[in-house]
Design an enzyme around this catalytic site. Sequence first.
Site, PDB file in Angstrom:
ATOM      1  N   LYS A 133      -8.334 -16.347  14.976  1.00  0.00           N
ATOM      2  CA  LYS A 133      -8.491 -16.029  13.550  1.00  0.00           C
ATOM      3  C   LYS A 133      -9.931 -15.769  13.134  1.00  0.00           C
ATOM      4  O   LYS A 133     -10.297 -16.034  11.997  1.00  0.00           O
ATOM      5  CB  LYS A 133      -7.855 -17.140  12.690  1.00  0.00           C
ATOM      6  CG  LYS A 133      -6.378 -17.359  13.007  1.00  0.00           C
ATOM      7  CD  LYS A 133      -5.713 -18.385  12.133  1.00  0.00           C
ATOM      8  CE  LYS A 133      -4.231 -18.502  12.473  1.00  0.00           C
ATOM      9  NZ  LYS A 133      -3.529 -19.537  11.735  1.00  0.00           N
ATOM     10  N   GLU A 184       0.835  -1.199   0.000  1.00  0.00           N
ATOM     11  CA  GLU A 184       0.000   0.000   0.000  1.00  0.00           C
ATOM     12  C   GLU A 184       0.872   1.252   0.000  1.00  0.00           C
ATOM     13  O   GLU A 184       1.435   1.641   1.039  1.00  0.00           O
ATOM     14  CB  GLU A 184      -0.952   0.037   1.199  1.00  0.00           C
ATOM     15  CG  GLU A 184      -1.856   1.282   1.116  1.00  0.00           C
ATOM     16  CD  GLU A 184      -2.920   1.400   2.186  1.00  0.00           C
ATOM     17  OE1 GLU A 184      -2.861   0.659   3.188  1.00  0.00           O
ATOM     18  OE2 GLU A 184      -3.810   2.251   2.022  1.00  0.00           O
TER      19      GLU A 184
HETATM   20  C1  LIG Z   1       1.622  11.173   2.939  1.00  0.00           C
HETATM   21  C2  LIG Z   1       1.757  12.141   4.117  1.00  0.00           C
HETATM   22  C3  LIG Z   1       2.750  11.554   5.123  1.00  0.00           C
HETATM   23  C4  LIG Z   1       2.285  13.469   3.614  1.00  0.00           C
HETATM   24  O1  LIG Z   1       2.296  14.379   4.688  1.00  0.00           O
HETATM   25  P1  LIG Z   1       2.948  15.835   4.557  1.00  0.00           P
HETATM   26  O2  LIG Z   1       2.964  16.386   5.934  1.00  0.00           O
HETATM   27  O3  LIG Z   1       2.282  16.603   3.482  1.00  0.00           O
HETATM   28  O4  LIG Z   1       4.400  15.448   4.034  1.00  0.00           O
HETATM   29  P2  LIG Z   1       5.771  16.188   4.053  1.00  0.00           P
HETATM   30  O5  LIG Z   1       6.340  16.057   2.675  1.00  0.00           O
HETATM   31  O6  LIG Z   1       5.670  17.543   4.693  1.00  0.00           O
HETATM   32  O7  LIG Z   1       6.637  15.252   5.029  1.00  0.00           O
HETATM   33  C5  LIG Z   1       6.332  15.093   6.400  1.00  0.00           C
HETATM   34  C6  LIG Z   1       6.938  13.821   6.909  1.00  0.00           C
HETATM   35  O8  LIG Z   1       6.196  12.678   6.371  1.00  0.00           O
HETATM   36  C7  LIG Z   1       7.134  11.629   6.064  1.00  0.00           C
HETATM   37  N1  LIG Z   1       7.129  11.394   4.614  1.00  0.00           N
HETATM   38  C8  LIG Z   1       6.540  12.146   3.665  1.00  0.00           C
HETATM   39  N2  LIG Z   1       6.709  11.608   2.443  1.00  0.00           N
HETATM   40  C9  LIG Z   1       7.447  10.496   2.611  1.00  0.00           C
HETATM   41  C10 LIG Z   1       7.934   9.503   1.723  1.00  0.00           C
HETATM   42  N3  LIG Z   1       7.703   9.549   0.412  1.00  0.00           N
HETATM   43  N4  LIG Z   1       8.619   8.479   2.250  1.00  0.00           N
HETATM   44  C11 LIG Z   1       8.861   8.408   3.569  1.00  0.00           C
HETATM   45  N5  LIG Z   1       8.417   9.331   4.464  1.00  0.00           N
HETATM   46  C12 LIG Z   1       7.708  10.353   3.984  1.00  0.00           C
HETATM   47  C13 LIG Z   1       8.483  12.086   6.569  1.00  0.00           C
HETATM   48  O9  LIG Z   1       8.638  11.693   7.913  1.00  0.00           O
HETATM   49  C14 LIG Z   1       8.363  13.592   6.476  1.00  0.00           C
HETATM   50  O10 LIG Z   1       9.225  14.269   7.346  1.00  0.00           O
HETATM   51  P3  LIG Z   1      10.779  14.519   6.913  1.00  0.00           P
HETATM   52  O11 LIG Z   1      11.451  13.189   7.100  1.00  0.00           O
HETATM   53  O12 LIG Z   1      10.777  14.954   5.470  1.00  0.00           O
HETATM   54  O13 LIG Z   1      11.239  15.542   7.901  1.00  0.00           O
HETATM   55  C15 LIG Z   1       0.404  12.398   4.823  1.00  0.00           C
HETATM   56  O14 LIG Z   1      -0.498  13.054   3.954  1.00  0.00           O
HETATM   57  C16 LIG Z   1      -0.268  11.161   5.345  1.00  0.00           C
HETATM   58  O15 LIG Z   1       0.194  10.546   6.291  1.00  0.00           O
HETATM   59  N6  LIG Z   1      -1.407  10.800   4.791  1.00  0.00           N
HETATM   60  C17 LIG Z   1      -2.158   9.648   5.321  1.00  0.00           C
HETATM   61  C18 LIG Z   1      -1.857   8.449   4.514  1.00  0.00           C
HETATM   62  C19 LIG Z   1      -2.230   7.200   5.298  1.00  0.00           C
HETATM   63  O16 LIG Z   1      -2.192   7.127   6.509  1.00  0.00           O
HETATM   64  N7  LIG Z   1      -2.589   6.173   4.599  1.00  0.00           N
HETATM   65  C20 LIG Z   1      -2.865   4.935   5.286  1.00  0.00           C
HETATM   66  C21 LIG Z   1      -3.683   4.084   4.568  1.00  0.00           C
HETATM   67  S1  LIG Z   1      -5.370   4.578   4.553  1.00  0.00           S
HETATM   68  C22 LIG Z   1      -6.185   3.091   4.723  1.00  0.00           C
HETATM   69  O17 LIG Z   1      -5.649   2.089   4.305  1.00  0.00           O
HETATM   70  C23 LIG Z   1      -7.296   2.951   5.664  1.00  0.00           C
HETATM   71  C24 LIG Z   1      -8.571   3.800   5.600  1.00  0.00           C
HETATM   72  C25 LIG Z   1      -8.299   5.246   5.310  1.00  0.00           C
HETATM   73  O18 LIG Z   1      -9.501   3.281   4.659  1.00  0.00           O
HETATM   74  C26 LIG Z   1      -9.107   3.565   7.014  1.00  0.00           C
HETATM   75  C27 LIG Z   1     -10.224   4.491   7.412  1.00  0.00           C
HETATM   76  O19 LIG Z   1     -11.388   4.227   7.059  1.00  0.00           O
HETATM   77  O20 LIG Z   1      -9.923   5.448   8.122  1.00  0.00           O
HETATM   78  N1  LIG Z   2      -1.870 -25.641  16.352  1.00  0.00           N
HETATM   79  C1  LIG Z   2      -2.756 -24.694  16.069  1.00  0.00           C
HETATM   80  O1  LIG Z   2      -3.936 -24.823  16.350  1.00  0.00           O
HETATM   81  C2  LIG Z   2      -2.306 -23.429  15.437  1.00  0.00           C
HETATM   82  C3  LIG Z   2      -1.015 -23.255  15.022  1.00  0.00           C
HETATM   83  N2  LIG Z   2      -0.617 -22.071  14.478  1.00  0.00           N
HETATM   84  C4  LIG Z   2       0.785 -21.986  14.077  1.00  0.00           C
HETATM   85  O2  LIG Z   2       1.529 -22.195  15.259  1.00  0.00           O
HETATM   86  C5  LIG Z   2       2.830 -21.654  15.100  1.00  0.00           C
HETATM   87  C6  LIG Z   2       3.167 -20.869  16.329  1.00  0.00           C
HETATM   88  O3  LIG Z   2       3.049 -21.739  17.427  1.00  0.00           O
HETATM   89  P1  LIG Z   2       4.108 -21.615  18.597  1.00  0.00           P
HETATM   90  O4  LIG Z   2       3.662 -22.549  19.636  1.00  0.00           O
HETATM   91  O5  LIG Z   2       4.291 -20.196  18.941  1.00  0.00           O
HETATM   92  O6  LIG Z   2       5.469 -22.000  17.884  1.00  0.00           O
HETATM   93  P2  LIG Z   2       6.189 -23.407  17.599  1.00  0.00           P
HETATM   94  O7  LIG Z   2       5.226 -24.507  17.402  1.00  0.00           O
HETATM   95  O8  LIG Z   2       7.178 -23.130  16.513  1.00  0.00           O
HETATM   96  O9  LIG Z   2       6.930 -23.729  18.989  1.00  0.00           O
HETATM   97  C7  LIG Z   2       7.812 -22.834  19.545  1.00  0.00           C
HETATM   98  C8  LIG Z   2       8.578 -23.562  20.630  1.00  0.00           C
HETATM   99  O10 LIG Z   2       9.794 -22.871  20.869  1.00  0.00           O
HETATM  100  C9  LIG Z   2      10.288 -23.294  22.118  1.00  0.00           C
HETATM  101  N3  LIG Z   2      10.959 -22.127  22.738  1.00  0.00           N
HETATM  102  C10 LIG Z   2      12.285 -21.923  22.742  1.00  0.00           C
HETATM  103  N4  LIG Z   2      12.595 -20.775  23.349  1.00  0.00           N
HETATM  104  C11 LIG Z   2      11.434 -20.220  23.767  1.00  0.00           C
HETATM  105  C12 LIG Z   2      11.099 -19.037  24.457  1.00  0.00           C
HETATM  106  N5  LIG Z   2      12.034 -18.162  24.843  1.00  0.00           N
HETATM  107  N6  LIG Z   2       9.805 -18.776  24.707  1.00  0.00           N
HETATM  108  C13 LIG Z   2       8.844 -19.626  24.312  1.00  0.00           C
HETATM  109  N7  LIG Z   2       9.084 -20.792  23.662  1.00  0.00           N
HETATM  110  C14 LIG Z   2      10.385 -21.082  23.383  1.00  0.00           C
HETATM  111  C15 LIG Z   2       9.097 -23.784  22.922  1.00  0.00           C
HETATM  112  O11 LIG Z   2       9.329 -25.127  23.231  1.00  0.00           O
HETATM  113  P3  LIG Z   2       8.754 -25.771  24.593  1.00  0.00           P
HETATM  114  O12 LIG Z   2       7.250 -25.792  24.426  1.00  0.00           O
HETATM  115  O13 LIG Z   2       9.341 -27.111  24.659  1.00  0.00           O
HETATM  116  O14 LIG Z   2       9.133 -24.868  25.722  1.00  0.00           O
HETATM  117  C16 LIG Z   2       7.915 -23.578  21.970  1.00  0.00           C
HETATM  118  O15 LIG Z   2       6.934 -24.576  22.112  1.00  0.00           O
HETATM  119  C17 LIG Z   2       2.781 -20.773  13.871  1.00  0.00           C
HETATM  120  O16 LIG Z   2       3.417 -21.431  12.806  1.00  0.00           O
HETATM  121  C18 LIG Z   2       1.303 -20.649  13.604  1.00  0.00           C
HETATM  122  O17 LIG Z   2       1.041 -20.392  12.260  1.00  0.00           O
HETATM  123  C19 LIG Z   2      -1.469 -21.018  14.382  1.00  0.00           C
HETATM  124  C20 LIG Z   2      -2.765 -21.122  14.803  1.00  0.00           C
HETATM  125  C21 LIG Z   2      -3.302 -22.366  15.289  1.00  0.00           C
END
Ligand SMILES: CC(C)(COP(=O)([O-])OP(=O)([O-])OC[C@H]1O[C@@H](n2cnc3c(N)ncnc32)[C@H](O)[C@@H]1OP(=O)([O-])[O-])[C@@H](O)C(=O)NCCC(=O)NCCSC(=O)C[C@@](C)(O)CC(=O)[O-]
Ligand SMILES: NC(=O)C1=CN([C@@H]2O[C@H](COP(=O)(O)OP(=O)(O)OC[C@H]3O[C@@H](n4cnc5c(N)ncnc54)[C@H](OP(=O)(O)O)[C@@H]3O)[C@@H](O)[C@H]2O)C=CC1
Length: 403
Positions: free
Chosen positions: A228, A99
């Site tokens: 999920k 996006e």
């Molecule tokens: C686009 C901006 C940031 C412009 O904003 P601006 O203030 O006009 O931009 P600017 O050129 O003055 O720059 C300000 C700062 O923005 C950053 N920035 C600016 N341009 C860049 C770039 N190219 N690459 C990386 N960073 C950038 C950067 O940090 C920059 O500071 P600087 O570093 O220059 O000091 C602003 O208008 C904005 O944030 N718009 C919102 C966009 C957004 O959030 N989109 C998210 C997706 S929307 C969606 O998916 C969900 C939705 C909307 O449907 C959910 C709902 O229903 O609400």
């Molecule tokens: N089975 C299901 O129903 C579902 C499975 N998944 C899948 O499950 C996976 C994630 O399961 P998850 O159990 O997290 O991972 P894993 O099955 O990969 O197991 C991770 C293992 O790492 C070991 N471990 C080593 N160090 C650490 C630590 N510091 N902290 C915790 N555990 C450690 C543990 O072993 P030990 O237990 O011996 O301590 C742990 O069981 C993903 O791939 C996901 O997509 C997602 C949703 C449902």
Amino acid sequence: MTDAASLADRVREGELRLHELEAHADADTAAEARRLLVESQSGASLDAVGNYGFPAEAAESAIENMVGAIQVPMGVAGPVSVDGGSVSGEKYLPLATTEGALLASVNRGCSVINSAGGATARVLKSGMTRAPVFRVADVAEAEALVSWTRDNFAALKEAAEETTNHGELLDVTPYVVGNSVYLRFRYDTKDAMGMNMATIATEAACGVVEEETTASLVALSGNLCTDKKPAAINAVEGRGRSVTADVRIPREVVEARLHTTPEAVAELNTRKNLVGSAKAASLGFNAHVANVVAAMFLATGQDEAQVVEGANAITTAEVQDGDLYVSVSIASLEVGTVGGGTKLPTQSEGLDILGVSGGGDPAGSNADALAECIAVGSLAGELSLLSALASRHLSSAHAELGR
Ligand SMILES: CC(C)(COP(=O)([O-])OP(=O)([O-])OC[C@H]1O[C@@H](n2cnc3c(N)ncnc32)[C@H](O)[C@@H]1OP(=O)([O-])[O-])[C@@H](O)C(=O)NCCC(=O)NCCSC(=O)C[C@@](C)(O)CC(=O)[O-]
Ligand SMILES: NC(=O)C1=CN([C@@H]2O[C@H](COP(=O)(O)OP(=O)(O)OC[C@H]3O[C@@H](n4cnc5c(N)ncnc54)[C@H](OP(=O)(O)O)[C@@H]3O)[C@@H](O)[C@H]2O)C=CC1
């Protein structure tokens, strides 16, 4: 070793099944053979899909029937200053997305947070759940099972924890619907997201329930977990990490960097994120937390289907002495830094950017730190998008950056 073309021929001739190829060749050759089969059957070219940058063997516990990899561009926002319970300092946030404008938005939010002295973040509750469903004869038996569960927590805990070195059973909460009883097991899974761990542990505990009571296990997951699927229980009770981030931004920063005012953002937040979401009966009282959760999940090897729960977030905004206070509380952020997709090389590097790859010291602190970083990224995204809406810059930003 067999080459890919002859492996593909053996599948065509019915001698091998598509999922058996790793038993006859290395994982990369097996994936190549499947691409040949899919290409000849579909007419598609899979050159790009086959051009992946890690050994296929590294993905063996992540996927079956592998043919290659989809590549999603990854960028960074920040660095952003984070004061968390398990992480502190300046962090670049890795985000993978398609996006346009999302990274720019989060980046702007990060720079505004820095101008305000940084964001604070804390994990306030933690626990992965699994809720099996049992059949009982009637409500009297249901009541007996609920009482038995309350009286026998120690036995359930012992059985569950025998299956894991890290996991700890925290509590078991019973729910009854007629002659169905749901036991919601909640675990501290430390640095693992924990769904496999909790499922395996719960199966062992269910064995004790069936041995000691009249209940019969219908399914290890009875959907009250809830994994999920959109569910109020996760939004209210939490699942995985419940994490909150906040920041107070001086008025002059809001005006200069976000082109709006604290009052306009606060009003917009109330009318959009609170009232609009309530009218829509949404579980997400926020603007686009799912954007940051999804992008950071992809970049760090999380289970992408759990973005459903990660979107259970409430954004608040208020004017405080003329400044803008904003918070984001994500109720059910299911994250891990060990296991699952975190083992893949690119995703592991994504975790390295945050300094949270692998097990933490103490165990659980790396996953807490990841949750706090995602919460701060979400806060940055909310700040920027709400401001763009308030200043009517949303469509122009996307026209410029996202098309
Ligand atoms: C686009 C901006 C940031 C412009 O904003 P601006 O203030 O006009 O931009 P600017 O050129 O003055 O720059 C300000 C700062 O923005 C950053 N920035 C600016 N341009 C860049 C770039 N190219 N690459 C990386 N960073 C950038 C950067 O940090 C920059 O500071 P600087 O570093 O220059 O000091 C602003 O208008 C904005 O944030 N718009 C919102 C966009 C957004 O959030 N989109 C998210 C997706 S929307 C969606 O998916 C969900 C939705 C909307 O449907 C959910 C709902 O229903 O609400
Ligand atoms: N089975 C299901 O129903 C579902 C499975 N998944 C899948 O499950 C996976 C994630 O399961 P998850 O159990 O997290 O991972 P894993 O099955 O990969 O197991 C991770 C293992 O790492 C070991 N471990 C080593 N160090 C650490 C630590 N510091 N902290 C915790 N555990 C450690 C543990 O072993 P030990 O237990 O011996 O301590 C742990 O069981 C993903 O791939 C996901 O997509 C997602 C949703 C449902």
